[in-house]
Scaffold this active site. Structure first.
Site, PDB file in Angstrom:
ATOM      1  N   GLY A  35       0.795  -1.221   0.000  1.00  0.00           N
ATOM      2  CA  GLY A  35       0.000   0.000   0.000  1.00  0.00           C
ATOM      3  C   GLY A  35       0.826   1.268   0.000  1.00  0.00           C
ATOM      4  O   GLY A  35       2.033   1.256   0.306  1.00  0.00           O
ATOM      5  N   ASN A  36       0.212   2.350  -0.395  1.00  0.00           N
ATOM      6  CA  ASN A  36       0.848   3.671  -0.331  1.00  0.00           C
ATOM      7  C   ASN A  36      -0.205   4.766  -0.308  1.00  0.00           C
ATOM      8  O   ASN A  36      -1.327   4.590  -0.789  1.00  0.00           O
ATOM      9  CB  ASN A  36       1.869   3.877  -1.467  1.00  0.00           C
ATOM     10  CG  ASN A  36       1.434   3.245  -2.758  1.00  0.00           C
ATOM     11  OD1 ASN A  36       0.551   3.757  -3.430  1.00  0.00           O
ATOM     12  ND2 ASN A  36       2.018   2.092  -3.103  1.00  0.00           N
ATOM     13  N   THR A  80       7.860   5.622  -1.437  1.00  0.00           N
ATOM     14  CA  THR A  80       7.296   4.483  -2.176  1.00  0.00           C
ATOM     15  C   THR A  80       7.736   4.471  -3.649  1.00  0.00           C
ATOM     16  O   THR A  80       7.896   5.529  -4.262  1.00  0.00           O
ATOM     17  CB  THR A  80       5.749   4.495  -2.105  1.00  0.00           C
ATOM     18  OG1 THR A  80       5.237   3.572  -3.057  1.00  0.00           O
ATOM     19  CG2 THR A  80       5.153   5.849  -2.421  1.00  0.00           C
ATOM     20  N   SER A  81       7.857   3.262  -4.197  1.00  0.00           N
ATOM     21  CA  SER A  81       8.221   3.135  -5.616  1.00  0.00           C
ATOM     22  C   SER A  81       7.079   3.601  -6.525  1.00  0.00           C
ATOM     23  O   SER A  81       7.252   3.734  -7.729  1.00  0.00           O
ATOM     24  CB  SER A  81       8.581   1.684  -5.935  1.00  0.00           C
ATOM     25  OG  SER A  81       7.493   0.837  -5.605  1.00  0.00           O
ATOM     26  N   GLU A  82       5.897   3.825  -5.942  1.00  0.00           N
ATOM     27  CA  GLU A  82       4.756   4.273  -6.745  1.00  0.00           C
ATOM     28  C   GLU A  82       4.666   5.808  -6.844  1.00  0.00           C
ATOM     29  O   GLU A  82       3.643   6.334  -7.296  1.00  0.00           O
ATOM     30  CB  GLU A  82       3.440   3.718  -6.186  1.00  0.00           C
ATOM     31  CG  GLU A  82       3.314   2.212  -6.217  1.00  0.00           C
ATOM     32  CD  GLU A  82       3.225   1.596  -7.619  1.00  0.00           C
ATOM     33  OE1 GLU A  82       3.315   2.337  -8.614  1.00  0.00           O
ATOM     34  OE2 GLU A  82       3.109   0.361  -7.687  1.00  0.00           O
ATOM     35  N   HIS A 101      -3.652   3.731  -2.048  1.00  0.00           N
ATOM     36  CA  HIS A 101      -3.658   2.433  -2.734  1.00  0.00           C
ATOM     37  C   HIS A 101      -3.496   1.320  -1.710  1.00  0.00           C
ATOM     38  O   HIS A 101      -2.657   1.417  -0.810  1.00  0.00           O
ATOM     39  CB  HIS A 101      -2.522   2.377  -3.763  1.00  0.00           C
ATOM     40  CG  HIS A 101      -2.210   0.974  -4.185  1.00  0.00           C
ATOM     41  ND1 HIS A 101      -3.149   0.162  -4.782  1.00  0.00           N
ATOM     42  CD2 HIS A 101      -1.091   0.211  -4.058  1.00  0.00           C
ATOM     43  CE1 HIS A 101      -2.607  -1.029  -5.010  1.00  0.00           C
ATOM     44  NE2 HIS A 101      -1.371  -1.027  -4.576  1.00  0.00           N
ATOM     45  N   HIS A 103      -4.842  -3.207  -0.835  1.00  0.00           N
ATOM     46  CA  HIS A 103      -5.361  -4.473  -1.353  1.00  0.00           C
ATOM     47  C   HIS A 103      -6.487  -4.976  -0.442  1.00  0.00           C
ATOM     48  O   HIS A 103      -6.380  -6.070   0.134  1.00  0.00           O
ATOM     49  CB  HIS A 103      -4.246  -5.521  -1.420  1.00  0.00           C
ATOM     50  CG  HIS A 103      -2.984  -5.036  -2.073  1.00  0.00           C
ATOM     51  ND1 HIS A 103      -1.729  -5.431  -1.679  1.00  0.00           N
ATOM     52  CD2 HIS A 103      -2.786  -4.170  -3.100  1.00  0.00           C
ATOM     53  CE1 HIS A 103      -0.816  -4.840  -2.434  1.00  0.00           C
ATOM     54  NE2 HIS A 103      -1.430  -4.058  -3.299  1.00  0.00           N
ATOM     55  N   HIS A 165      -4.792  -7.184  -8.712  1.00  0.00           N
ATOM     56  CA  HIS A 165      -3.888  -6.442  -7.846  1.00  0.00           C
ATOM     57  C   HIS A 165      -4.584  -5.836  -6.616  1.00  0.00           C
ATOM     58  O   HIS A 165      -4.346  -6.277  -5.495  1.00  0.00           O
ATOM     59  CB  HIS A 165      -3.183  -5.375  -8.703  1.00  0.00           C
ATOM     60  CG  HIS A 165      -2.204  -4.534  -7.946  1.00  0.00           C
ATOM     61  ND1 HIS A 165      -1.462  -3.548  -8.540  1.00  0.00           N
ATOM     62  CD2 HIS A 165      -1.859  -4.509  -6.640  1.00  0.00           C
ATOM     63  CE1 HIS A 165      -0.697  -2.974  -7.642  1.00  0.00           C
ATOM     64  NE2 HIS A 165      -0.916  -3.534  -6.478  1.00  0.00           N
TER      65      HIS A 165
END
Ligand SMILES: [Zn+2]
Length: 229
Positions: A35-36, A80-82, A101, A103, A165
């Site tokens: 998550g982010n 975050t990589s996002e 974001h 899940h 996802h």
């Protein structure tokens, strides 16, 4: 730029991100470091959650500030990589000031089954969520993830399922983005339970129209629903 949390300090927004992270974790929306969360801070600056940290255990010093190019300005951990995904959303859609974001299991079950949840079933889902599109699969951390999500955001969606996802929720502020995620999960859970009991019975069309009028007149939320066009 859209109207962000006017009068809310950087410190308050940072704390709010940590609190939302705790809720996401406590509710089982994220496992491990999943998550982010991010939000606009002011012109060209954004707050975002760190990489490789559980969203349930973040401290304010972990939250990074990044600029329009994604360069980290402050924060003791790597963001975050996002970040590129979040920035593309902010650059293209001025109405959006926060992105979350996660899940959430029941919502993600719809995304894995390749099913977009139906509209016209429950009043709260009509008013606060509207149609929930299912975006094509895109590899996390890569540029294609933004390409799969942006067409739906341009089409006024605020809550999007990501195939195989999870989910992304956006909002005019952090609480709206988080509440959308929470409502999405609750709605998807109820849909799955109803199906187990028998069937999902839709609301009468006239009642749905009434709810849409309510959404526009009382809440002024016609920006957030493609059915208003
Ligand atoms: Zn994810």
């Amino acid at each position: 730029m859209g109207k962000k949390d006017v009068g809310v300090s950087q410190e308050q927004l940072t704390r709010q991100i940590c609190e939302i992270g705790c809720r996401m974790y406590d509710k089982g929306f994220v496992a491990g470091n999943d998550g982010n969360i991010s939000c606009r801070l002011d012109e060209g600056r954004y707050l975002c959650t760190p990489a490789d940290v559980s969203k349930g255990f973040m401290e304010p010093a972990d939250i990074a500030v990044v600029d329009d190019e994604g360069n980290q300005l402050t924060g003791r951990l790597e963001p975050t990589s996002e970040v590129p995904l979040h920035l593309r959303i902010y650059h293209e859609l001025p109405r959006i000031n926060a992105v979350a974001h996660a899940h959430p299991p029941h919502a993600t079950a719809f995304a894995v089954a390749g099913i977009s949840p139906p509209v016209g079933v429950m009043p709260e889902a009509e008013i606060y969520l509207g149609p929930i599109p299912l975006a094509d699969y895109g590899t996390p951390g890569g540029p294609e993830l933004a390409d799969t999500i942006l067409p739906h955001l341009r089409n006024k969606a605020g809550t999007i399922l990501l195939a195989n996802h999870g989910a992304v929720a956006c909002g005019k502020d952090l609480m709206q983005a988080y509440w959308r995620l929470e409502r999405l999960e609750m709605y998807c859970r109820i849909l799955i339970l109803s199906k187990q009991l028998g069937s999902v019975r839709p609301l009468p069309e006239a009642k749905v129209r009434q709810l849409l009028q309510y959404k526009k007149k009382r809440y002024g939320m016609d920006e957030d629903d493609p059915r208003m066009d």
